[in-house]
Design an enzyme around this catalytic site. Structure first.
Site, PDB file in Angstrom:
ATOM      1  N   GLY A   1       0.805  -1.217   0.000  1.00 54.69           N
ATOM      2  CA  GLY A   1       0.000   0.000   0.000  1.00 54.69           C
ATOM      3  C   GLY A   1       0.835   1.261   0.000  1.00 54.69           C
ATOM      4  O   GLY A   1       2.068   1.228   0.036  1.00 54.69           O
TER       5      GLY A   1
ATOM      6  N   GLY B   1       2.631   3.631   1.544  1.00 52.45           N
ATOM      7  CA  GLY B   1       3.233   3.792   2.860  1.00 52.45           C
ATOM      8  C   GLY B   1       3.706   5.195   3.165  1.00 52.45           C
ATOM      9  O   GLY B   1       3.985   5.522   4.320  1.00 52.45           O
ATOM     10  N   ARG B   2       3.804   6.025   2.135  1.00 59.92           N
ATOM     11  CA  ARG B   2       4.240   7.409   2.360  1.00 59.92           C
ATOM     12  C   ARG B   2       3.631   8.348   1.333  1.00 59.92           C
ATOM     13  O   ARG B   2       4.001   9.518   1.277  1.00 59.92           O
ATOM     14  CB  ARG B   2       5.759   7.501   2.280  1.00 59.92           C
ATOM     15  CG  ARG B   2       6.272   7.002   0.953  1.00 59.92           C
ATOM     16  CD  ARG B   2       7.753   6.998   0.873  1.00 59.92           C
ATOM     17  NE  ARG B   2       8.161   6.279  -0.327  1.00 59.92           N
ATOM     18  CZ  ARG B   2       9.408   6.179  -0.718  1.00 59.92           C
ATOM     19  NH1 ARG B   2      10.352   6.748  -0.015  1.00 59.92           N
ATOM     20  NH2 ARG B   2       9.719   5.516  -1.803  1.00 59.92           N
TER      21      ARG B   2
ATOM     22  N   LYS C   1       3.996  12.375  -2.659  1.00 61.76           N
ATOM     23  CA  LYS C   1       4.909  11.351  -2.159  1.00 61.76           C
ATOM     24  C   LYS C   1       5.764  11.932  -1.040  1.00 61.76           C
ATOM     25  O   LYS C   1       6.335  13.011  -1.178  1.00 61.76           O
ATOM     26  CB  LYS C   1       5.796  10.856  -3.307  1.00 61.76           C
ATOM     27  CG  LYS C   1       6.554   9.582  -3.022  1.00 61.76           C
ATOM     28  CD  LYS C   1       7.153   9.041  -4.310  1.00 61.76           C
ATOM     29  CE  LYS C   1       7.856   7.715  -4.078  1.00 61.76           C
ATOM     30  NZ  LYS C   1       8.389   7.163  -5.343  1.00 61.76           N
TER      31      LYS C   1
ATOM     32  N   ASP D   1       8.647   5.379   7.939  1.00 66.83           N
ATOM     33  CA  ASP D   1       8.324   6.637   8.613  1.00 66.83           C
ATOM     34  C   ASP D   1       7.406   7.526   7.787  1.00 66.83           C
ATOM     35  O   ASP D   1       7.089   8.644   8.189  1.00 66.83           O
ATOM     36  CB  ASP D   1       9.607   7.406   8.961  1.00 66.83           C
ATOM     37  CG  ASP D   1      10.503   7.658   7.747  1.00 66.83           C
ATOM     38  OD1 ASP D   1      10.018   7.537   6.603  1.00 66.83           O
ATOM     39  OD2 ASP D   1      11.696   7.971   7.948  1.00 66.83           O
TER      40      ASP D   1
ATOM     41  N   ARG E   1       3.446  13.934  -7.726  1.00 70.54           N
ATOM     42  CA  ARG E   1       3.503  13.070  -8.901  1.00 70.54           C
ATOM     43  C   ARG E   1       2.131  13.034  -9.562  1.00 70.54           C
ATOM     44  O   ARG E   1       1.110  12.870  -8.884  1.00 70.54           O
ATOM     45  CB  ARG E   1       3.933  11.657  -8.483  1.00 70.54           C
ATOM     46  CG  ARG E   1       4.009  10.679  -9.635  1.00 70.54           C
ATOM     47  CD  ARG E   1       4.654   9.384  -9.211  1.00 70.54           C
ATOM     48  NE  ARG E   1       3.840   8.618  -8.280  1.00 70.54           N
ATOM     49  CZ  ARG E   1       4.260   7.539  -7.625  1.00 70.54           C
ATOM     50  NH1 ARG E   1       5.513   7.127  -7.778  1.00 70.54           N
ATOM     51  NH2 ARG E   1       3.473   6.891  -6.804  1.00 70.54           N
TER      52      ARG E   1
ATOM     53  N   ASP F   1       3.727  -4.689  -7.519  1.00 69.78           N
ATOM     54  CA  ASP F   1       3.085  -3.461  -7.041  1.00 69.78           C
ATOM     55  C   ASP F   1       3.653  -2.219  -7.722  1.00 69.78           C
ATOM     56  O   ASP F   1       3.121  -1.116  -7.543  1.00 69.78           O
ATOM     57  CB  ASP F   1       3.223  -3.333  -5.516  1.00 69.78           C
ATOM     58  CG  ASP F   1       4.675  -3.376  -5.056  1.00 69.78           C
ATOM     59  OD1 ASP F   1       5.309  -4.425  -5.250  1.00 69.78           O
ATOM     60  OD2 ASP F   1       5.171  -2.375  -4.512  1.00 69.78           O
ATOM     61  N   ASN F   2       4.713  -2.402  -8.511  1.00 72.36           N
ATOM     62  CA  ASN F   2       5.288  -1.286  -9.267  1.00 72.36           C
ATOM     63  C   ASN F   2       4.948  -1.373 -10.752  1.00 72.36           C
ATOM     64  O   ASN F   2       5.618  -0.744 -11.574  1.00 72.36           O
ATOM     65  CB  ASN F   2       6.812  -1.258  -9.104  1.00 72.36           C
ATOM     66  CG  ASN F   2       7.235  -0.929  -7.685  1.00 72.36           C
ATOM     67  OD1 ASN F   2       6.470  -0.350  -6.916  1.00 72.36           O
ATOM     68  ND2 ASN F   2       8.443  -1.303  -7.322  1.00 72.36           N
TER      69      ASN F   2
END
Length: 480
Positions: free
Chosen positions: A86, A88-89, A109, A121, A172, A248-249
């Site tokens: 997912g 994450g950042r 992002k 983080d 992005r 996932d990419n």
């Protein structure tokens, strides 16, 4: 003009996200924005006014109509099922509604912790945001489908990676951030109805001509496979190694997405590994076509509840057809051939063998070849080879092949120079801009972005030269 945003993903796919707001950085400030793209999208210049703070570019404010969400997806990483992943950042702030009725995702992002951050983080660092901005814009101007970069914000927020780095954010843009991993997530959760909802969403918004066609799902997956094939062909012809082709990419729309440990070939090395974490070489340059097929097979598996196996296999065949056809067309253009002849691949592979033995620069070799005069036995390219006899033998066969076509030098050179770039984003060029930016000097970042907008223009400066020796040994990782 007022920007208009919609929230189709949020409204139509409620199981695929968590709604949340970005977490701003400390003393965030805008250091670069894409003026050309901003103008195309009619983004008011006032939004980039530094006196207003980082604004939407730093997650401090939202524009009217934005409804931020972090998306959930899963995936295979380095060939192994990794489970839930997912955003994450990253946070999808909203979808800009364009004049033609299409939309454009605004994805921030480095926007802070999300429920999908796992042990991370939620932050991005200045180094990685600069690399992604440069790479995505370089690919766009090379004519390769890609996400786009709109802005970079830096800050006083420290972020710990291998060393302490500077927190940053990248805006992005993409027609969609839908990934193979979205489908895998719900398939492995045994929720096939949600997999089908994702397919319905994709067809409804990106392939509406098939909405009422009985075989719409099969047609859709065939197009996904074909787009993936054409994308990989483009990567291979320009010498681009993605570095981390996890499922996932992979983009449903056939876009280059998630620029991490990427690299453009310097010396021609088909086994080039851009990612120093890829110890087995799974994502090496010459393995990208096979990996993309493997990834499509994983996507096909998720579609078995509503697409027949035979139709899925036909679609996978379309991938191979699209890859080989597009690659062949593009490489003939790079060689200056206007027709297809049976020994063209032999000639190309002989050149590749020569280049591999000599460590020839991939980009410069093809660019120099594009200045060939078919009646002249001499070429500046000859001086770049140690084994002159081997080059001469190949070059004689090459010129003989050129003479089989009634095309004058000027027309052929013009075609070749439209597909053989003089400039690519070499890692050392990106690193030079990063080093300066980390010291507070953004001039090289801005200069390099301008250079990358004209990749097919010859230059006689650092941007077009072979990298220095230190520039060939740069190690790139996923630690963004």
């Amino acid at each position: 003009m007022t920007l208009s945003f919609t929230a189709r993903w949020r409204d139509e796919l409620p199981a695929t996200y968590t709604a949340l707001l970005p977490t701003p950085l400390k003393n965030a400030r805008l250091i670069w924005y894409n003026d050309e793209l901003a103008q195309q999208l009619a983004i008011p210049a006032s939004l980039f006014d530094a006196t207003n703070g980082a604004g939407v570019w730093g997650g401090e404010t939202l524009l009217p109509g934005m409804s931020p969400v972090a998306q959930v997806y899963s995936g295979h990483q380095f060939g192994v099922w990794a489970g839930q992943l997912g955003d994450g950042r990253g946070i999808l702030l909203g979808e800009q509604l364009l004049a033609d009725g299409s939309t454009l995702d605004w994805h921030l992002k480095g926007a802070g912790l999300t429920p999908y951050s796992r042990m991370g983080d939620g932050r991005a660092v200045l180094r990685s945001t600069i690399r992604e901005s440069l790479a995505s814009e370089a690919m766009h101007y090379l004519g390769i489908p890609t996400t786009r970069a709109l802005s970079i914000v830096t800050s006083d927020t420290p972020v710990q990676r291998e060393t302490q780095e500077t927190g940053a954010m990248l805006m992005r843009l993409a027609q969609s951030h839908m990934r193979f991993g979205h489908f895998e997530h719900f398939y492995y959760r045994r929720e096939p109805e949600k997999v089908q909802q994702l397919a319905d969403f994709a067809i409804r918004h990106y392939w509406p001509q098939w909405q009422d066609v009985p075989e719409k799902y099969a047609l859709w997956f065939e197009e996904v496979a074909a787009r993936t094939g054409r994308l990989i062909a483009e990567w291979q012809t320009v010498g681009f190694a993605h570095g981390v082709m996890n499922t996932d990419n992979m983009s449903i729309l056939g876009l280059t997405i998630d620029y991490g440990p990427f690299g453009f070939l310097d010396d021609y090395d088909p086994g080039f590994i851009g990612n120093h974490s890829d110890h087995q070489g799974r994502y090496r340059f010459d393995n990208q076509p096979s990996v993309a097929l493997w990834n499509l097979q994983r996507l096909a598996q998720t579609l078995t509840p509503f697409i027949e196996i035979d139709a899925l296999n036909r679609a996978l065949d379309r991938y191979q057809d699209a890859l080989l056809t597009h690659y062949g067309q593009r490489m003939r253009q790079k060689l200056g051939f206007f027709t297809e002849q049976k020994d063209d691949n032999v000639l190309l592979n002989e050149l590749f063998s020569l280049m591999a033995r000599e460590g020839s620069d991939y980009t410069r070799t093809f660019r120099m070849l594009s200045h060939t005069e078919q009646q002249s036995a001499s070429s500046p390219l000859r001086d770049t080879f140690i084994d002159r006899a081997a080059f001469d033998a190949w070059f004689d066969r090459y010129r003989a092949r050129l003479r089989t076509e009634a095309v004058d030098d000027a027309l052929r050179q013009q075609q070749m120079q439209r597909v053989n770039p003089a400039i690519v984003l070499r890692n050392w060029l990106a690193q030079r801009a990063i080093d300066a930016a980390e010291q507070g000097d953004m001039a090289e970042l801005h200069r390099l972005h301008e250079v990358l907008r004209q990749p097919f223009t010859d230059r006689d400066d650092d941007y077009a030269r072979r990298p220095p020796e230190w520039g060939k040994r740069l190690e790139v990782s996923c630690s963004s």
